[in-house]
Write a protein that holds these residues in place. Structure first.
Motif, short mmCIF file in Angstrom:
data_model
loop_
_atom_site.label_atom_id
_atom_site.label_comp_id
_atom_site.label_asym_id
_atom_site.label_seq_id
_atom_site.Cartn_x
_atom_site.Cartn_y
_atom_site.Cartn_z
N GLY A 185 -1.24 14.50 -12.55
CA GLY A 185 -0.28 13.57 -11.56
C GLY A 185 -0.42 13.29 -10.21
O GLY A 185 -1.40 14.21 -9.81
N ALA A 186 0.33 12.85 -9.52
CA ALA A 186 -0.10 12.55 -8.18
C ALA A 186 1.29 12.61 -7.30
O ALA A 186 2.41 12.34 -7.98
CB ALA A 186 -0.74 11.25 -7.92
N VAL A 187 1.19 12.54 -6.04
CA VAL A 187 2.45 12.24 -5.17
C VAL A 187 2.24 10.96 -4.60
O VAL A 187 1.25 10.80 -3.84
CB VAL A 187 2.58 13.42 -4.22
CG1 VAL A 187 3.76 13.25 -3.09
CG2 VAL A 187 2.77 14.81 -4.74
N HIS A 188 3.29 10.15 -4.50
CA HIS A 188 3.30 8.86 -3.79
C HIS A 188 4.24 8.72 -2.55
O HIS A 188 5.11 9.38 -2.73
CB HIS A 188 3.81 7.98 -4.97
CG HIS A 188 3.12 7.76 -6.20
ND1 HIS A 188 2.36 6.64 -6.54
CD2 HIS A 188 3.09 8.64 -6.99
CE1 HIS A 188 1.73 6.90 -7.64
NE2 HIS A 188 2.12 8.04 -8.01
N LEU A 189 3.50 8.31 -1.60
CA LEU A 189 4.26 8.26 -0.23
C LEU A 189 4.27 6.88 0.37
O LEU A 189 2.98 6.38 0.23
CB LEU A 189 3.66 9.35 0.62
CG LEU A 189 3.61 10.85 0.27
CD1 LEU A 189 2.37 11.83 0.87
CD2 LEU A 189 4.90 11.48 0.51
N ASP A 190 4.96 6.71 1.20
CA ASP A 190 4.94 5.40 2.14
C ASP A 190 3.74 5.82 3.09
O ASP A 190 3.28 6.71 3.51
CB ASP A 190 6.18 5.29 2.92
CG ASP A 190 7.31 4.84 2.10
OD1 ASP A 190 7.08 4.31 1.09
OD2 ASP A 190 8.57 4.98 2.49
N VAL A 191 2.90 4.52 3.25
CA VAL A 191 2.00 4.44 4.16
C VAL A 191 2.51 4.79 5.73
O VAL A 191 3.02 4.31 6.19
CB VAL A 191 1.18 3.26 4.19
CG1 VAL A 191 -0.02 3.09 5.38
CG2 VAL A 191 0.64 2.96 2.90
N SER A 192 1.83 5.69 6.16
CA SER A 192 2.07 6.24 7.66
C SER A 192 0.50 6.21 8.43
O SER A 192 -0.48 5.66 7.85
CB SER A 192 2.71 7.85 7.63
OG SER A 192 1.81 8.43 7.30
N GLU A 193 0.62 7.01 9.54
CA GLU A 193 -0.70 7.29 10.07
C GLU A 193 -1.65 8.29 9.62
O GLU A 193 -2.44 8.74 10.16
CB GLU A 193 -0.44 7.70 11.64
CG GLU A 193 0.55 6.55 12.33
CD GLU A 193 0.57 6.92 13.84
OE1 GLU A 193 0.33 8.08 14.26
OE2 GLU A 193 1.19 6.00 14.45
N ALA A 218 0.75 -1.33 0.16
CA ALA A 218 0.06 0.10 -0.07
C ALA A 218 0.78 1.23 -0.02
O ALA A 218 2.13 1.37 0.41
CB ALA A 218 -0.97 -0.23 1.17
N GLU A 219 0.49 2.34 -0.51
CA GLU A 219 1.02 3.68 -0.77
C GLU A 219 0.01 4.63 -0.50
O GLU A 219 -1.18 4.70 -1.00
CB GLU A 219 1.92 3.69 -1.88
CG GLU A 219 1.23 3.82 -3.07
CD GLU A 219 2.05 4.16 -4.20
OE1 GLU A 219 3.33 4.35 -3.98
OE2 GLU A 219 1.57 3.95 -5.46
#
Length: 445
Positions: free
Chosen positions: A411-419, A396-397
């Motif tokens: 377009g979009a910004v992709h981030l590591d899943v966090s809280e 998941a991201e």
């Protein structure tokens, strides 16, 4: 009545999303529920697009495919076709599409409760009176339609014949909707319409409150100011970029320095044939002024390729203009010969092979410029609104967008899943890019 459930399918642009949401709100208030599959639906509403012939075809194909699924299914779910296709081809449709139970033009959509009641055999003593309908937006971004229709009558475009003459929505109703959306957790308000720049010009007599787009944007910014909310404006025409509007965009912190101006072409002869104004020099001066007045501005535009009688030299002139201006985002459209438009009857229709060749060249350039503009943000730190979570083979991201990315477009910004949750605004450092996408990491406070 038993609570029947509706499946909503929306095709086309963000303006259609707003119209669907209003119909959903009306039906919710009347006691109808919502489902996400035809198998569970008592009725299906398809809100259609007819901007181009290809969009009309997609709308009809989607309808027929759905009718086939419903026919093969266990429960009967009558189909109601709404929006642009019924507005454009209304009288012809009942005979052509017997699979559809009812057709609702765009200007009849506020009567959707009565239509669904009739289709489903629901009887009421009195239709529900709903003086104000609250939107049902659940995402972090909400589109707010400030006008409908168009008075430009560009020779290639059928919108005035589909949506009618331009009419501005009242500032009072716009601001009330904005306040409701922000109270519901929306973090970005996107103002849209066929031609947002001329909002208010059709008001008659004395008007209390905002009288033009610049004043409306200021009022929207003031309405959202207690919260941390972005305001974005789309679908401006070159003539709408007044000094007052430029100053408001520049000087109002809530308003993003993101300018969406569909130029279509730059050559004066082609623009005149399109029933539009301007020239390469005039557009060059406009963009120079915008860049001078609004620091770090991002520009989105459109290029219409292969218009009747467009020469190789004129097509090359548009490519050179795109390259010179280095637009951040350019949507490229091949000219489509639309029934009922003046351009459809013009001499000099461009051969399809030539049109496709020019379209590919324009798309290649647009991507080259856009990818470079996206990559230029690598290393920057900026706020990102979290739009959702995506599952992939790699896990998941978080998916979000920055101020320089119009939602669903750029377009979009992709981030590591966090809280983080949908709707959170995070401070993000952009570490890499691919195409129009950015990879980022959350900056810890």
């Amino acid at each position: 009545m038993a609570h029947a459930s509706i499946l909503y399918i929306t095709l086309g642009c963000a303006k259609n999303e707003v119209d669907t949401d209003r119909m959903r709100s009306l039906l919710n208030a009347a006691g109808y529920g919502e489902v996400d599959s035809a198998e569970d639906a008592d009725a299906v509403i398809i809100n259609t697009c007819s901007f181009l012939a290809s969009a009309t075809s997609e709308s009809i194909e989607t309808t027929l495919q759905l009718a086939e699924e419903v026919a093969d299914g266990v429960r009967q779910a009558p189909i109601v076709m709404c929006g642009c296709v019924p507005s454009r081809y209304g009288d012809e449709l009942p005979a052509e599409l017997p699979e559809v139970a009812a057709f609702v033009r765009a200007d009849q959509e506020d009567g959707i409760v009565a239509v669904i009641d009739e289709v489903l055999g629901v009887e009421r003593e009195v239709l529900p009176f709903i003086p104000t309908v609250k939107r049902t937006v659940e995402s972090a971004v909400a589109y707010v339609k400030i006008s409908d229709g168009c008075d430009r009558y560009c020779s290639f475009c059928a919108i005035p014949y589909i949506r009618g003459r331009y009419h501005s929505r009242s500032a009072e109703s716009i601001l009330a909707e904005v306040r409701d959306l922000v109270a519901g957790g929306v973090r970005e308000i996107v103002l849209i319409g066929q031609d947002t720049g001329i909002w208010g010009t059709d008001f008659k007599g004395e008007v209390a409150g905002p009288r033009n787009l610049a004043e409306l944007i200021s009022a929207v910014a003031e309405a959202v100011r207690p919260e941390h909310v972005w305001v974005r404006v789309l679908y401006l025409q070159p003539e709408g970029m007044t000094d007052e509007l430029i100053a408001v965009i520049r000087d109002t912190p809530e308003v993003l320095p993101y300018i969406d101006i569909p130029v279509q072409h730059c050559n004066a002869r082609v623009l005149k044939a399109m029933h539009r104004s301007g020239s390469t020099e005039e557009l060059r001066e406009l963009f120079a002024k915008l860049r001078s007045e609004i620091p770090n501005m991002v520009i989105r535009t459109t290029s219409l390729v292969g218009f009747p009688s467009e020469t190789d030299e004129e097509a090359a002139e548009m490519l050179a203009f795109m390259d010179e201006q280095g637009f951040d985002y350019t949507s490229v459209f091949p000219y489509s010969q639309e029934d009922g438009t003046r351009a459809a009857k013009m001499d000099g229709q461009v051969d399809e092979d030539i049109k496709l060749e020019r379209t590919q060249a324009a798309m290649d350039l647009a991507e080259s410029l856009g990818f470079a503009a996206t990559a230029a943000h690598v290393g920057e730190v900026a706020e990102v609104i979290v739009d959702g979570i995506e599952e992939s083979n790699e896990g998941a991201e978080l998916i979000g967008h920055a101020w320089f990315q119009a939602p669903d477009s750029d377009g979009a910004v992709h981030l590591d899943v966090s809280e983080a949750r949908v709707g959170d605004i995070l401070k993000v450092r952009f570490t890499d890019s691919f195409c129009y996408e950015l990879i980022g990491e959350v900056v810890k406070e």
